[in-house]
Design an enzyme around this catalytic site. Structure first.
Site, PDB file in Angstrom:
ATOM      1  CB  CYS A   1     -12.901 -52.235  94.996  1.00  0.00           C
ATOM      2  SG  CYS A   1     -12.829 -52.278  96.781  1.00  0.00           S
TER       3      CYS A   1
ATOM      4  CD  GLN B   1     -19.254 -55.564  47.252  1.00  0.00           C
ATOM      5  OE1 GLN B   1     -18.037 -55.498  47.289  1.00  0.00           O
ATOM      6  NE2 GLN B   1     -19.904 -56.373  46.456  1.00  0.00           N
TER       7      GLN B   1
ATOM      8  CD  GLU C   1     -12.580 -49.240  87.535  1.00  0.00           C
ATOM      9  OE1 GLU C   1     -11.928 -50.149  88.074  1.00  0.00           O
ATOM     10  OE2 GLU C   1     -13.531 -48.669  88.064  1.00  0.00           O
TER      11      GLU C   1
HETATM   12  P1  TGC Z   1       0.988 -57.026  93.101  1.00  0.00           P
HETATM   13  O1  TGC Z   1       2.245 -57.254  93.873  1.00  0.00           O
HETATM   14  O2  TGC Z   1       0.746 -57.796  91.853  1.00  0.00           O
HETATM   15  O3  TGC Z   1      -0.267 -57.257  94.060  1.00  0.00           O
HETATM   16  C1  TGC Z   1      -0.332 -56.721  95.369  1.00  0.00           C
HETATM   17  C2  TGC Z   1      -1.366 -57.528  96.132  1.00  0.00           C
HETATM   18  O4  TGC Z   1      -2.645 -57.339  95.509  1.00  0.00           O
HETATM   19  C3  TGC Z   1      -3.153 -58.610  95.051  1.00  0.00           C
HETATM   20  N1  TGC Z   1      -3.833 -58.367  93.776  1.00  0.00           N
HETATM   21  C4  TGC Z   1      -5.123 -58.636  93.580  1.00  0.00           C
HETATM   22  N2  TGC Z   1      -6.045 -59.157  94.396  1.00  0.00           N
HETATM   23  C5  TGC Z   1      -7.291 -59.289  93.903  1.00  0.00           C
HETATM   24  N3  TGC Z   1      -7.631 -58.915  92.648  1.00  0.00           N
HETATM   25  C6  TGC Z   1      -6.721 -58.379  91.806  1.00  0.00           C
HETATM   26  N4  TGC Z   1      -7.089 -57.984  90.580  1.00  0.00           N
HETATM   27  C7  TGC Z   1      -5.393 -58.231  92.261  1.00  0.00           C
HETATM   28  N5  TGC Z   1      -4.257 -57.711  91.714  1.00  0.00           N
HETATM   29  C8  TGC Z   1      -3.315 -57.809  92.663  1.00  0.00           C
HETATM   30  C9  TGC Z   1      -1.927 -59.499  94.902  1.00  0.00           C
HETATM   31  O5  TGC Z   1      -2.279 -60.853  94.982  1.00  0.00           O
HETATM   32  C10 TGC Z   1      -1.111 -59.045  96.096  1.00  0.00           C
HETATM   33  O6  TGC Z   1      -1.694 -59.595  97.259  1.00  0.00           O
HETATM   34  P2  TGC Z   1      -0.776 -60.056  98.491  1.00  0.00           P
HETATM   35  O7  TGC Z   1      -1.756 -60.637  99.476  1.00  0.00           O
HETATM   36  O8  TGC Z   1       0.185 -61.071  97.934  1.00  0.00           O
HETATM   37  O9  TGC Z   1      -0.103 -58.822  98.987  1.00  0.00           O
HETATM   38  O10 TGC Z   1       0.870 -55.458  92.820  1.00  0.00           O
HETATM   39  P3  TGC Z   1       1.769 -54.519  91.933  1.00  0.00           P
HETATM   40  O11 TGC Z   1       2.157 -53.381  92.817  1.00  0.00           O
HETATM   41  O12 TGC Z   1       2.844 -55.286  91.222  1.00  0.00           O
HETATM   42  O13 TGC Z   1       0.717 -53.965  90.850  1.00  0.00           O
HETATM   43  C11 TGC Z   1       0.099 -54.820  89.937  1.00  0.00           C
HETATM   44  C12 TGC Z   1      -0.824 -54.059  88.944  1.00  0.00           C
HETATM   45  C13 TGC Z   1       0.000 -53.129  88.090  1.00  0.00           C
HETATM   46  C14 TGC Z   1      -1.439 -55.115  88.067  1.00  0.00           C
HETATM   47  C15 TGC Z   1      -1.956 -53.321  89.630  1.00  0.00           C
HETATM   48  O14 TGC Z   1      -1.548 -52.547  90.657  1.00  0.00           O
HETATM   49  C16 TGC Z   1      -2.907 -52.603  88.697  1.00  0.00           C
HETATM   50  O15 TGC Z   1      -3.885 -53.182  88.289  1.00  0.00           O
HETATM   51  N6  TGC Z   1      -2.686 -51.277  88.351  1.00  0.00           N
HETATM   52  C17 TGC Z   1      -3.716 -50.478  87.691  1.00  0.00           C
HETATM   53  C18 TGC Z   1      -4.281 -49.482  88.684  1.00  0.00           C
HETATM   54  C19 TGC Z   1      -5.764 -49.261  88.500  1.00  0.00           C
HETATM   55  O16 TGC Z   1      -6.469 -50.046  87.891  1.00  0.00           O
HETATM   56  N7  TGC Z   1      -6.261 -48.197  89.071  1.00  0.00           N
HETATM   57  C20 TGC Z   1      -7.653 -47.906  89.023  1.00  0.00           C
HETATM   58  C21 TGC Z   1      -8.018 -46.767  89.939  1.00  0.00           C
HETATM   59  S1  TGC Z   1      -9.769 -46.678  90.285  1.00  0.00           S
HETATM   60  C22 TGC Z   1     -10.450 -46.109  88.873  1.00  0.00           C
HETATM   61  O17 TGC Z   1      -9.857 -45.944  87.862  1.00  0.00           O
HETATM   62  C23 TGC Z   1     -11.894 -45.821  88.961  1.00  0.00           C
HETATM   63  S2  TGC Z   1     -12.615 -45.179  87.535  1.00  0.00           S
HETATM   64  C24 TGC Z   1     -14.214 -45.439  87.960  1.00  0.00           C
HETATM   65  C25 TGC Z   1     -15.249 -44.947  87.047  1.00  0.00           C
HETATM   66  O18 TGC Z   1     -15.428 -43.713  86.907  1.00  0.00           O
HETATM   67  O19 TGC Z   1     -15.984 -45.801  86.493  1.00  0.00           O
HETATM   68  P1  FAD Z   2       0.159 -43.583  84.207  1.00  0.00           P
HETATM   69  O1  FAD Z   2       0.135 -44.702  85.189  1.00  0.00           O
HETATM   70  O2  FAD Z   2       1.109 -42.474  84.423  1.00  0.00           O
HETATM   71  O3  FAD Z   2       0.397 -44.212  82.755  1.00  0.00           O
HETATM   72  C1  FAD Z   2       0.744 -43.402  81.632  1.00  0.00           C
HETATM   73  C2  FAD Z   2       1.025 -44.360  80.460  1.00  0.00           C
HETATM   74  O4  FAD Z   2       2.121 -45.231  80.793  1.00  0.00           O
HETATM   75  C3  FAD Z   2      -0.174 -45.255  80.140  1.00  0.00           C
HETATM   76  O5  FAD Z   2      -0.276 -45.426  78.742  1.00  0.00           O
HETATM   77  C4  FAD Z   2       0.205 -46.575  80.797  1.00  0.00           C
HETATM   78  O6  FAD Z   2      -0.399 -47.689  80.155  1.00  0.00           O
HETATM   79  C5  FAD Z   2       1.713 -46.577  80.629  1.00  0.00           C
HETATM   80  N1  FAD Z   2       2.372 -47.414  81.651  1.00  0.00           N
HETATM   81  C6  FAD Z   2       2.355 -47.246  83.006  1.00  0.00           C
HETATM   82  N2  FAD Z   2       3.028 -48.241  83.602  1.00  0.00           N
HETATM   83  C7  FAD Z   2       3.470 -49.054  82.629  1.00  0.00           C
HETATM   84  C8  FAD Z   2       4.212 -50.271  82.608  1.00  0.00           C
HETATM   85  N3  FAD Z   2       4.617 -50.878  83.745  1.00  0.00           N
HETATM   86  N4  FAD Z   2       4.490 -50.841  81.409  1.00  0.00           N
HETATM   87  C9  FAD Z   2       4.059 -50.277  80.259  1.00  0.00           C
HETATM   88  N5  FAD Z   2       3.351 -49.129  80.207  1.00  0.00           N
HETATM   89  C10 FAD Z   2       3.069 -48.534  81.380  1.00  0.00           C
HETATM   90  N6  FAD Z   2      -8.840 -43.288  89.960  1.00  0.00           N
HETATM   91  C11 FAD Z   2      -9.369 -43.540  91.185  1.00  0.00           C
HETATM   92  O7  FAD Z   2      -8.682 -43.960  92.105  1.00  0.00           O
HETATM   93  N7  FAD Z   2     -10.707 -43.321  91.418  1.00  0.00           N
HETATM   94  C12 FAD Z   2     -11.554 -42.846  90.473  1.00  0.00           C
HETATM   95  O8  FAD Z   2     -12.753 -42.674  90.710  1.00  0.00           O
HETATM   96  C13 FAD Z   2     -11.002 -42.553  89.174  1.00  0.00           C
HETATM   97  N8  FAD Z   2     -11.798 -42.005  88.215  1.00  0.00           N
HETATM   98  C14 FAD Z   2     -11.232 -41.595  87.031  1.00  0.00           C
HETATM   99  C15 FAD Z   2     -12.005 -40.857  86.121  1.00  0.00           C
HETATM  100  C16 FAD Z   2     -11.441 -40.396  84.941  1.00  0.00           C
HETATM  101  C17 FAD Z   2     -12.258 -39.577  84.000  1.00  0.00           C
HETATM  102  C18 FAD Z   2     -10.090 -40.726  84.619  1.00  0.00           C
HETATM  103  C19 FAD Z   2      -9.492 -40.280  83.320  1.00  0.00           C
HETATM  104  C20 FAD Z   2      -9.322 -41.438  85.528  1.00  0.00           C
HETATM  105  C21 FAD Z   2      -9.864 -41.858  86.746  1.00  0.00           C
HETATM  106  N9  FAD Z   2      -9.091 -42.510  87.715  1.00  0.00           N
HETATM  107  C22 FAD Z   2      -9.610 -42.804  88.948  1.00  0.00           C
HETATM  108  C23 FAD Z   2      -7.646 -42.667  87.501  1.00  0.00           C
HETATM  109  C24 FAD Z   2      -7.265 -43.849  86.611  1.00  0.00           C
HETATM  110  O9  FAD Z   2      -7.457 -45.056  87.254  1.00  0.00           O
HETATM  111  C25 FAD Z   2      -5.809 -43.652  86.185  1.00  0.00           C
HETATM  112  O10 FAD Z   2      -5.798 -42.563  85.269  1.00  0.00           O
HETATM  113  C26 FAD Z   2      -5.204 -44.878  85.560  1.00  0.00           C
HETATM  114  O11 FAD Z   2      -5.076 -45.913  86.509  1.00  0.00           O
HETATM  115  C27 FAD Z   2      -3.836 -44.601  84.894  1.00  0.00           C
HETATM  116  O12 FAD Z   2      -3.008 -43.846  85.726  1.00  0.00           O
HETATM  117  P2  FAD Z   2      -2.300 -42.509  85.168  1.00  0.00           P
HETATM  118  O13 FAD Z   2      -3.332 -41.680  84.508  1.00  0.00           O
HETATM  119  O14 FAD Z   2      -1.532 -41.935  86.290  1.00  0.00           O
HETATM  120  O15 FAD Z   2      -1.331 -43.016  84.025  1.00  0.00           O
END
Ligand code: TGC
Ligand code: FAD
Length: 392
Positions: free
Chosen positions: A246, A287, A371
């Site tokens: 997603c 500039q 994200e």
């Molecule tokens: P890792 O062991 O690397 O992966 C676990 C399983 O997931 C698969 N996978 C993916 N599959 C598809 N697309 C991707 N981008 C994938 N990344 C990983 C991977 O192949 C594996 O699959 P399987 O079948 O082998 O089990 O996982 P890890 O635990 O080491 O974590 C990797 C990491 C740090 C890159 C990942 O977890 C990450 O991207 N962390 C960031 C979390 C994040 O982005 N959170 C977002 C929350 S939602 C949000 O913020 C909504 S805001 C919305 C808005 O208001 O617009």
């Molecule tokens: P942390 O993971 O605690 O990170 C703190 C700092 O440490 C960051 O600078 C990070 O880069 C750094 N860090 C963490 N791990 C490492 C590493 N391995 N190596 C080096 N540096 C590292 N989430 C949802 O699920 N759904 C939503 O709809 C959603 N909406 C959001 C809306 C808003 C306005 C905001 C602010 C956030 C939202 N989020 C949502 C959450 C968002 O995805 C998280 O805030 C984000 O993934 C980072 O997690 P955290 O804030 O816990 O920071």
């Protein structure tokens, strides 16, 4: 102003690469943003209030689930059209683009890709129209960048799943009718569930006092012994790759969206620089101001080319998650820098709500974190090019 001056840059004539349909889609969203959103968005943002009137109108515009097939109420458009919609919405405000991103990529997409036929029929048409609003629960209070360590859990109780835990920082949570929630089962496997407003033990309190995305509503999802019917489990996905798939779609949309925020800052700064006089000359004639404007238009152009190419790869189902990470990270960073430089061109006026730049800048502080943070996306690129994961 000289009629040859372009406020919306297309320096490398990318419009020639777009189809009639792309141009029509972009124009319809652009017109809506200019006529309906821009006149009111600063007031909503200043009041820290979500403009709920947008929900139905975004549905009518086709901004919810643009690439979901028409049989489920989507618009059946391609990935470039999806990107252009995100760009135009974020030219208005990142918070409104957030609403559309979550609804499309984080709620409709998982139901479409991982849901049963019954779930698709039940939810997708209403979500497409904006008659039901969705949220996506992955992040937890103690697990943000590392969602794989989540502790929200489900237990199989025969007739239903018992859900316990909490999600934090969830866009649209307080107004959501339905939440796509990721939780671990008894075997530690991540599963996706559709949790509906009104289920006993489920609450979604609002997060107040944000300085960023003030026109978007954010909250928590709290589950205290919630009995979720078995038919609400997404049957066709297991593991962390479910939510990550997603995120691929939403991150792609953000990479396009922030180009819109950057364009709005640039066009505001360009007009201001041409009109504002100091030392008897427009400041655009100095500039140092030209350097800022020239560098901004160069960076926007590079970002436009990046997302256009990424869109064509996605249309062919060939875009890798690492390519999406690179585009998200680069373009959000670009937009933040553009906002900061543009704000300086306006001098003191740049800090007021009479101009959109400061609002974009504050919004982008969330976009660079959600994200996947700026750091995490760099580590994803590092992993991709070295084969060594440096997350842990
Ligand atoms: P890792 O062991 O690397 O992966 C676990 C399983 O997931 C698969 N996978 C993916 N599959 C598809 N697309 C991707 N981008 C994938 N990344 C990983 C991977 O192949 C594996 O699959 P399987 O079948 O082998 O089990 O996982 P890890 O635990 O080491 O974590 C990797 C990491 C740090 C890159 C990942 O977890 C990450 O991207 N962390 C960031 C979390 C994040 O982005 N959170 C977002 C929350 S939602 C949000 O913020 C909504 S805001 C919305 C808005 O208001 O617009
Ligand atoms: P942390 O993971 O605690 O990170 C703190 C700092 O440490 C960051 O600078 C990070 O880069 C750094 N860090 C963490 N791990 C490492 C590493 N391995 N190596 C080096 N540096 C590292 N989430 C949802 O699920 N759904 C939503 O709809 C959603 N909406 C959001 C809306 C808003 C306005 C905001 C602010 C956030 C939202 N989020 C949502 C959450 C968002 O995805 C998280 O805030 C984000 O993934 C980072 O997690 P955290 O804030 O816990 O920071």
């Amino acid at each position: 102003m000289n009629k040859d001056i372009k406020l919306i840059p297309d320096y490398f004539i990318i419009d020639q690469l777009l189809t009639e349909e792309h141009l029509l889609v972009r124009q319809s969203v652009r017109d809506w943003v200019d006529s309906k959103l821009k006149p009111v968005i600063d007031d909503y943002s200043q009041r820290h209030e979500f403009p709920s009137f947008v929900l139905k109108e975004l549905g009518e515009l086709g901004a919810f689930g643009p690439y979901i097939p028409e049989q489920y109420g989507g618009a059946g458009l391609d990935q470039i059209s999806y990107g252009l919609i995100m760009q135009e919405l974020e030219r208005g405000d990142s918070g409104i683009r957030s609403t559309a991103s979550v609804q499309s990529s984080l709620v409709m997409y998982p139901i479409f890709a991982f849901g049963s036929e019954k779930q698709k029929q039940k939810y997708l048409p209403l979500l497409a129209k904006g008659e039901k609003i969705g949220a996506f629960g992955l992040t937890e209070p103690n697990h943000g960048s590392d969602p794989g360590s989540m502790i929200t859990k489900i237990e199989d109780k025969g007739d239903y799943y018992l859900l316990n835990g909490a999600k934090m920082w969830i866009t649209n949570a307080p107004i959501a009718d339905i939440a796509v929630v990721w939780a671990k089962d008894e075997h530690g496997i991540v599963r996706g569930l559709l949790v509906e407003k009104g289920m006993e033990g489920f609450s979604a309190p609002e997060t107040h006092r944000k300085w960023s995305l003030r026109a978007s509503i954010t909250g928590e999802l709290v589950f205290d012994n919630v009995k979720v019917p078995k038919e609400n489990l997404l049957p066709n996905i297991q593991g962390l790759k479910g939510p990550m798939m997603c995120l691929n779609s939403a991150r792609y949309g953000i990479a396009w969206g922030v180009v819109g925020a950057a364009i709005d800052c640039y066009s505001t700064a360009l007009q201001y620089a041409l009109e504002r006089k100091q030392f008897d000359k427009p400041i655009a004639s100095f500039q140092l101001q030209q350097k800022k404007l020239a560098e901004i238009v160069t960076e926007i152009t590079k970002a436009q080319l990046l997302v256009w190419r990424l869109g064509t790869l996605r249309n062919d189902d060939k875009a890798s998650p690492a390519q999406i990470s690179m585009a998200k990270r680069n373009n959000v960073d670009m937009a933040l820098n553009v906002a900061r430089e543009s704000r300086q061109i306006l001098g003191a006026m740049g800090i007021t709500g009479d101009y959109p730049i400061m609002r974009h800048m504050m919004n982008l502080e969330s976009v660079v974190t959600y994200e996947g943070t700026h750091d995490i996306h760099l580590l994803i690129t590092g992993f991709d090019i070295t084969g060594i994961a440096a997350f842990k």
